[in-house]
Design an enzyme around this catalytic site. Structure first.
Site, PDB file in Angstrom:
ATOM      1  N   CYS A  50      19.787  14.300  47.584  1.00 56.39           N
ATOM      2  CA  CYS A  50      19.948  15.329  48.549  1.00 56.39           C
ATOM      3  C   CYS A  50      18.215  16.409  47.373  1.00 56.39           C
ATOM      4  O   CYS A  50      19.119  17.890  48.209  1.00 56.39           O
ATOM      5  CB  CYS A  50      21.371  15.683  48.615  1.00 56.39           C
ATOM      6  SG  CYS A  50      22.031  16.019  46.749  1.00 56.39           S
ATOM      7  N   HIS A  95       6.199  13.875  35.589  1.00 62.22           N
ATOM      8  CA  HIS A  95       7.413  14.164  36.507  1.00 62.22           C
ATOM      9  C   HIS A  95       8.374  12.994  36.376  1.00 62.22           C
ATOM     10  O   HIS A  95       8.985  12.940  36.496  1.00 62.22           O
ATOM     11  CB  HIS A  95       5.952  14.634  37.869  1.00 62.22           C
ATOM     12  CG  HIS A  95       6.822  14.662  38.695  1.00 62.22           C
ATOM     13  ND1 HIS A  95       8.086  16.035  38.852  1.00 62.22           N
ATOM     14  CD2 HIS A  95       7.641  14.130  39.630  1.00 62.22           C
ATOM     15  CE1 HIS A  95       8.236  16.733  39.754  1.00 62.22           C
ATOM     16  NE2 HIS A  95       8.593  15.331  40.185  1.00 62.22           N
TER      17      HIS A  95
END
Length: 360
Positions: A50, A95
């Protein structure tokens, strides 16, 4: 061969943009195949949650044409370029390790993302979209997620009003909510969120009282509970161990005298009252009663702020772990791959998993 990640997240794009690229977990293999073929990638893992949509991959041609990759999502009318980021090499590695460790999440230290990273990797691996680089990268990321939570306090302490309410209730009831009854007065969003957290912790039964009895019945049915008419909520409070109140009433609806009247029938059982309404639903003097524990929205938010601050103080320790592991991984990836002496069995064609859509 270049390792990269390209994507967008809650930091760079609003939900109206993210939802256009969102991929249901069941469709990750098919979309991964489409990306691998359409963008000419050697390996690929697609992560869609999401809060982010990211493509991790390896390719010999990475020349900044990131938008070209996202055209393979089939959303041709939109230009996502202003929202996209691309990271290569060790920057891409760091990351992913940060993402898997919960450091790049909206709520720092949350644990759900680690499972989402694992599911994304397993979907790609099952679809034969990964190889030496992606396998090592994602296996390391999942190990880092576990290591960070084991050796730091980044995931400790609840950081939402609903989860803090559960944390307080667990402390009072010695972490045993399995036999407790929860009552919600006013079926608003915040009250519903609290009751969801409590239900996940195993609260035995749920009572729902609301001015609209129909709404109370609907929410009670969702949790396998019982609806209580608003005028009867004080009488029903005798059964409750935890009361969550979140009505929109402009004045107090539960007074000290009301709660005092039901205490004899409760036989000294502790009563936790969580008032998350503004204006408050429950008289502040209620907390002076024996075996009654009252918390309002300010109490809960103060605990949230302290827990968030505590988590942020752990970020430096997490970053040190990530930097060390990222350096080790880049060294391994830079080493020449050892070719197997026995030729492996030929894999099935990649488009076999997706049908005609993958060939288009």
């Amino acid at each position: 061969m270049k390792l990269f990640v390209a994507g967008l997240s809650y930091k760079t794009a609003p939900v109206a943009v993210r939802e256009k690229l969102a991929v249901h977990p069941s469709l990750l293999p098919c979309h991964g195949c489409r990306l691998k073929l359409g963008a000419n990638l050697d390996e690929v893992v697609l992560l869609s949650t999401c809060n982010r949509v990211e493509v991790y991959g390896t390719t010999p041609w990475m020349n900044g044409n990131v938008h070209g990759i996202f055209k393979n999502f089939g959303v041709n009318e939109s230009d996502f370029t202003p929202y996209l980021y691309v990271k290569e090499g060790d920057e891409a590695v760091r990351h992913l390790l940060s993402v898997a460790g919960g450091l790049d999440s909206m709520v720092v230290g949350e644990t759900e993302i680690t499972g989402q990273v694992k599911n994304a990797y397993q979907a790609a691996q099952t679809a034969k979209l990964t190889g030496r680089v992606m396998n090592r990268l994602f296996q390391t990321a999942l190990q880092i997620g576990k290591e960070i939570r084991t050796h730091t306090n980044i995931g400790r302490g609840a950081v939402s009003v609903g989860s803090v309410a559960v944390e307080l209730a667990e402390k009072i009831f010695d972490k045993n909510l399995a036999e407790k009854t929860v009552m919600i007065i006013g079926a608003g969003k915040m009250g519903e969120a609290c009751i969801r957290h409590l239900a996940k912790k195993g609260a035995r039964s749920v009572l729902v009282s609301n001015r609209s009895f129909e709404r109370a019945e609907g929410l009670a049915a969702e949790f396998g509970g019982r609806a209580v008419r608003f005028d009867d909520c004080l009488a029903a409070m005798v059964e409750a161990d935890i009361v969550v109140s979140s009505t929109g009433c402009p004045q107090t609806i539960v007074h000290r005298a009301d709660v005092a009247a039901i205490l004899p029938a409760r036989r000294r059982r502790p009563l936790v009252m969580i008032d998350i309404a503004v204006p408050r639903d429950i008289d502040a003097d209620v907390e002076q009663l024996e075996n009654v524990y009252l918390y309002n929205i300010d109490h809960l938010e103060a605990i949230v702020r302290e827990n968030v601050k505590s988590r942020e103080q752990e970020v430096g320790r997490c970053d040190a772990i990530i930097n060390e592991r990222a350096t080790e991984l880049m060294t391994k990836l830079a080493a020449p791959a050892v070719k197997p002496s026995v030729r492996p069995r030929e894999a099935a064609p990649i488009w076999g998993l997706c049908g005609a859509t993958a060939r288009a």
